[in-house]
Write an enzyme that holds these catalytic residues in place. Structure first.
Site, PDB file in Angstrom:
ATOM      1  N   GLY A   1       0.927  -1.305   0.160  1.00 32.51           N
ATOM      2  CA  GLY A   1       0.075  -0.070  -0.117  1.00 32.51           C
ATOM      3  C   GLY A   1       0.781   1.284   0.011  1.00 32.51           C
TER       4      GLY A   1
ATOM      5  N   ARG B   1       0.961  -5.213  -5.226  1.00 29.97           N
ATOM      6  CA  ARG B   1       1.323  -6.425  -4.186  1.00 29.97           C
ATOM      7  C   ARG B   1       1.409  -7.514  -5.468  1.00 29.97           C
ATOM      8  NH1 ARG B   1      -0.715  -3.857   0.822  1.00 29.97           N
ATOM      9  NH2 ARG B   1      -2.494  -2.616   0.232  1.00 29.97           N
TER      10      ARG B   1
ATOM     11  N   ASP C   1       5.193  -4.835   6.079  1.00 34.85           N
ATOM     12  CA  ASP C   1       5.848  -6.189   6.505  1.00 34.85           C
ATOM     13  C   ASP C   1       5.796  -6.941   5.440  1.00 34.85           C
ATOM     14  OD1 ASP C   1       3.060  -6.150   6.824  1.00 34.85           O
ATOM     15  OD2 ASP C   1       3.016  -7.289   8.694  1.00 34.85           O
TER      16      ASP C   1
ATOM     17  N   THR D   1       4.289   2.813   5.297  1.00 33.64           N
ATOM     18  CA  THR D   1       2.853   2.319   5.628  1.00 33.64           C
ATOM     19  C   THR D   1       2.196   3.155   6.581  1.00 33.64           C
ATOM     20  OG1 THR D   1       1.418   0.613   6.558  1.00 33.64           O
ATOM     21  CG2 THR D   1       3.562   0.450   7.218  1.00 33.64           C
TER      22      THR D   1
ATOM     23  N   ASP E   1      -0.110   2.405   8.493  1.00 39.59           N
ATOM     24  CA  ASP E   1      -0.574   1.694   9.485  1.00 39.59           C
ATOM     25  C   ASP E   1       0.216   1.856  10.925  1.00 39.59           C
ATOM     26  OD1 ASP E   1      -2.428   0.736   7.944  1.00 39.59           O
ATOM     27  OD2 ASP E   1      -1.486  -1.197   7.400  1.00 39.59           O
TER      28      ASP E   1
ATOM     29  N   ASP F   1       2.477  -0.465  11.739  1.00 43.72           N
ATOM     30  CA  ASP F   1       2.330  -1.631  12.355  1.00 43.72           C
ATOM     31  C   ASP F   1       3.606  -2.427  12.404  1.00 43.72           C
ATOM     32  OD1 ASP F   1       2.323  -2.007   9.568  1.00 43.72           O
ATOM     33  OD2 ASP F   1       0.713  -3.492   9.699  1.00 43.72           O
TER      34      ASP F   1
ATOM     35  N   ARG G   1      -5.271  -1.806   9.257  1.00 38.53           N
ATOM     36  CA  ARG G   1      -5.267  -3.311   9.355  1.00 38.53           C
ATOM     37  C   ARG G   1      -5.376  -3.894  10.520  1.00 38.53           C
ATOM     38  NH1 ARG G   1      -0.780  -6.312   5.826  1.00 38.53           N
ATOM     39  NH2 ARG G   1       0.457  -4.732   6.836  1.00 38.53           N
TER      40      ARG G   1
HETATM   41  O1  F6P Z   1      -1.562  -1.280   4.630  1.00 36.03           O
HETATM   42  C1  F6P Z   1      -1.857  -0.162   4.160  1.00 36.03           C
HETATM   43  C2  F6P Z   1      -3.611  -0.187   4.208  1.00 36.03           C
HETATM   44  O2  F6P Z   1      -4.091   1.188   3.707  1.00 36.03           O
HETATM   45  C3  F6P Z   1      -4.190  -0.771   5.355  1.00 36.03           C
HETATM   46  O3  F6P Z   1      -4.753   0.104   6.167  1.00 36.03           O
HETATM   47  C4  F6P Z   1      -5.604  -1.315   4.623  1.00 36.03           C
HETATM   48  O4  F6P Z   1      -6.214  -2.412   5.396  1.00 36.03           O
HETATM   49  C5  F6P Z   1      -5.043  -1.848   3.453  1.00 36.03           C
HETATM   50  O5  F6P Z   1      -3.820  -1.184   3.045  1.00 36.03           O
HETATM   51  C6  F6P Z   1      -6.132  -1.564   2.119  1.00 36.03           C
HETATM   52  O6  F6P Z   1      -5.239  -2.039   0.962  1.00 36.03           O
HETATM   53  P1  F6P Z   1      -5.724  -1.939  -0.472  1.00 36.03           P
HETATM   54  O7  F6P Z   1      -5.340  -0.588  -1.007  1.00 36.03           O
HETATM   55  O8  F6P Z   1      -5.168  -2.902  -1.185  1.00 36.03           O
HETATM   56  O9  F6P Z   1      -7.333  -2.115  -0.252  1.00 36.03           O
END
Ligand code: F6P
Length: 327
Positions: free
Chosen positions: A14, A75, A106, A129, A131, A133, A175
């Site tokens: 992300g 990803r 991660d 990120t 997050d 995390d 997340r």
């Molecule tokens: O890891 C960053 C994040 O924005 C999280 O907070 C969220 O759960 C996820 O990515 C959303 O992913 P995507 O953009 O693939 O929907």
């Protein structure tokens, strides 16, 4: 040890505000040390497909203030396969790239670790990120900007909540981590904050909301982390509250990807710049298989194996502060 003459840089997973500032710092630190720098587009997928472009100091002009990542992100499922990683390694070899900086979360570091074990290829990571995390760094690039975005959005929601005497459930990202919810919740003066690290239970939430009403509150904001058990279906939670507390009129706002965009805060720009320079210092100092992070305001390195999520605990003092100030 083979000396490092060419470094590749990519962003993966992300995106997060400040990734551009980090790329800029990596590129300029390379130029400073007379090392060539190659941008790898679309993360590990671009690595597999050989989507490379040489970068110089001017390639990264006017991007410190821009959200997203100009290298783009992905990803990659293919990088999870041995064939995909072999293609990636062959591309790096053909391009004479000696080392890589990977910017992401991660998942990005997990991919890097597997790759290093297979090919003994030097990689250093930067935590990018929203997050927050990742273990081994107090802050991740993008987190501070996301917090400010959330607080600004909740301030606006509060205006309308007040006008209509309503309860708003505001879902935020993160997340499995409650850092965004907890800190933005405190910053925005939320009445309750639901985070995955501390399962409150629906009954306790009802009790708390009921108490708030009795204490004279006319409107309320509940910040719900997307990973929280009772918040997982926020619309169901809204119905449950309305059914059990008739005095409340409930609305739901899911902030979503707005939290990932926007111009990075000054904090994120400075953090990204420090960590980007730190990544090149680390690689040229023969470090590999580590993430460069910030701990007690000092740039540090930590092995990838220690960065994996699950070990980055929530600050219990903050939970206490949130409880006290929401009375
Ligand atoms: O890891 C960053 C994040 O924005 C999280 O907070 C969220 O759960 C996820 O990515 C959303 O992913 P995507 O953009 O693939 O929907």
């Amino acid at each position: 040890m083979k000396s490092i003459k060419k470094i590749g840089v990519l962003t993966s997973g992300g995106d997060a505000p400040g990734m551009n500032a980090a790329i800029r710092a990596v590129v300029r630190a390379c130029v400073y040390h007379t090392v060539e720098c190659v941008g790898i587009y679309r993360g590990y997928q671009g690595l597999i497909e050989g989507d490379f472009k040489k970068l110089d100091a001017r390639s990264v002009k006017n991007i410190i203030n821009r959200g997203g990542t100009f290298l783009k992100s992905a990803r990659s499922k293919e990088f999870m396969t041995a064939q995909g990683r072999k293609k990636a390694f062959d591309n790096l070899t053909n391009e004479n790239i000696d080392a890589m900086v990977v910017i992401g979360g991660d998942g990005t570091f997990a991919g890097a670790s597997v790759f290093i074990n297979e090919f003994d290829f030097p990689i250093v990571g930067l935590p990018g990120t929203i997050d927050n995390d990742i273990n081994g760094t107090d802050f991740t690039i993008g987190y501070d900007t996301a917090l400010n975005t959330v607080v600004e959005a909740i301030d606006k929601i509060r205006d309308t909540a007040n006008s209509h005497n309503r309860l708003f459930l505001v879902e935020v990202m993160g997340r499995d981590a409650g850092d965004i919810a907890l800190n933005a919740g405190i910053g925005a003066g939320a009445e309750e904050i639901l985070i995955p690290e501390q399962n409150m239970g629906r009954e306790r939430l009802l009790e708390s909301l009921s108490r708030s009403k009795k204490s004279g509150k006319t409107s309320s904001i509940v910040v719900v982390s997307e990973g929280d058990q009772i918040g997982k279906n926020i619309f169901e939670l809204a119905t449950y509250i309305e059914e059990n507390l008739k005095e409340y009129e409930v609305r739901v706002t899911v902030l979503g990807h707005i939290q990932r965009g926007g111009s990075p805060s000054c904090y994120d720009r400075v953090l990204a710049s420090r960590l980007g320079v730190g990544a090149i210092d680390a690689l040229l100092g023969d470090e590999k298989n580590v993430m460069i992070g910030i701990v007690h305001n000092k740039v540090t390195s930590v092995p990838f194996s220690e960065t994996m999520k699950g070990t980055n605990e929530i600050d219990v003092d903050l939970i206490r502060v949130a409880d006290i100030i929401s009375i």
